[in-house]
Design a protein around this motif. Structure first.
Motif, mmCIF file in Angstrom:
data_model
loop_
_atom_site.group_PDB
_atom_site.id
_atom_site.type_symbol
_atom_site.label_atom_id
_atom_site.label_comp_id
_atom_site.label_asym_id
_atom_site.label_seq_id
_atom_site.Cartn_x
_atom_site.Cartn_y
_atom_site.Cartn_z
ATOM 1 N N SER A 80 -1.371 2.213 10.846
ATOM 2 C CA SER A 80 -2.448 1.312 10.411
ATOM 3 C C SER A 80 -2.287 0.994 8.931
ATOM 4 O O SER A 80 -1.368 1.466 8.277
ATOM 5 N N GLN A 81 -3.186 0.164 8.444
ATOM 6 C CA GLN A 81 -3.171 -0.257 7.042
ATOM 7 C C GLN A 81 -1.791 -0.761 6.639
ATOM 8 O O GLN A 81 -1.292 -0.465 5.553
ATOM 9 N N ILE A 82 -1.160 -1.515 7.551
ATOM 10 C CA ILE A 82 0.163 -2.064 7.273
ATOM 11 C C ILE A 82 0.029 -3.148 6.208
ATOM 12 O O ILE A 82 -0.780 -4.059 6.334
ATOM 13 N N VAL A 83 0.799 -3.000 5.152
ATOM 14 C CA VAL A 83 0.797 -3.951 4.043
ATOM 15 C C VAL A 83 2.213 -4.485 3.898
ATOM 16 O O VAL A 83 3.174 -3.721 3.832
ATOM 17 N N ARG A 84 2.327 -5.792 3.843
ATOM 18 C CA ARG A 84 3.639 -6.432 3.730
ATOM 19 C C ARG A 84 3.925 -6.808 2.280
ATOM 20 O O ARG A 84 3.304 -6.288 1.379
ATOM 21 N N GLY A 85 4.847 -7.714 2.078
ATOM 22 C CA GLY A 85 5.225 -8.108 0.723
ATOM 23 C C GLY A 85 6.000 -7.005 0.052
ATOM 24 O O GLY A 85 6.852 -6.366 0.674
ATOM 25 N N PRO A 86 5.720 -6.738 -1.214
ATOM 26 C CA PRO A 86 6.509 -5.737 -1.929
ATOM 27 C C PRO A 86 6.228 -4.300 -1.468
ATOM 28 O O PRO A 86 6.985 -3.399 -1.809
#
Length: 194
Positions: A80-86
């Motif tokens: 969960s709390q998947i964050v993309r970008g850098p």
């Protein structure tokens, strides 16, 4: 540390789905003593529906660890709390269910989940927050190659109490290259990396 599973793995991963509700909630009720204050697993149909709705396959993915020979659910894995970008990171949650706990199925299942996270999901980093007294979970992440990165007082509220957690993490470069999976999967079928 090589998290790639052996070809004769005793478990497979599948995405959690609505049709898993009865078996899942029954196992959650049977595992209350095992889970104690470590985690909360949905134990009713309504709680399961809310749980399932969290998994949009973009910011959260819900997986089940199933026994390869019987298909029975042995545990759950959430990214969960998947964050993309850098960032390219997610937060890992997991739990065994009482009937199959202590047989190494979650160790195999988490190895598959790491392969999935660092392969098809394209993440670089997974984090796991674990209460200091949860020795079983701490041994598991250590065995898989996670490293402790910190301590957070009152990090997560469980059963109405803000509980302290150790912060553990693993990155894709610490477990080696994970080959891309074949195309797929179709709903209800094993994920292609198992």
């Amino acid at each position: 540390m090589n998290a790639t599973p052996e070809p004769n793995s005793r478990v497979v991963l599948r995405r959690v789905a609505a049709e898993d509700q009865e078996e899942f909630t029954g196992l959650a009720r049977a595992s209350v003593d095992l889970h104690r204050s470590w985690i909360y697993a949905p134990a009713t149909a309504a709680e399961f529906a809310t749980y399932l709705a969290r998994f949009d396959q973009v910011t959260a993915v819900g997986l089940l660890v199933r026994l390869r020979d019987t298909g029975a659910i042995a545990g759950l894995v959430n990214i969960s709390q998947i964050v993309r970008g850098p960032y390219q990171r997610g937060v890992l949650g997991y739990a065994a269910f009482a009937p199959t706990a202590g047989h190494g199925y979650m160790s195999e299942g988490l190895g598959l989940a790491l392969r999935y996270a660092f392969g098809p999901l394209g993440l670089r980093r997974l984090e796991a927050d674990i209460q200091p007294g949860n020795e079983t979970s701490l041994k598991l992440v250590k065995r898989l190659g996670f490293r402790q990165e910190g301590y957070s007082p009152g990090l997560i509220q469980i059963e109405g109490i803000w509980r302290d957690h150790e912060r553990w993490a693993i990155t894709s470069d610490t477990i080696g290259h994970v080959p891309p999976p074949p195309p797929g999967p179709f709903p209800g079928e094993p994920l292609p990396y198992v």
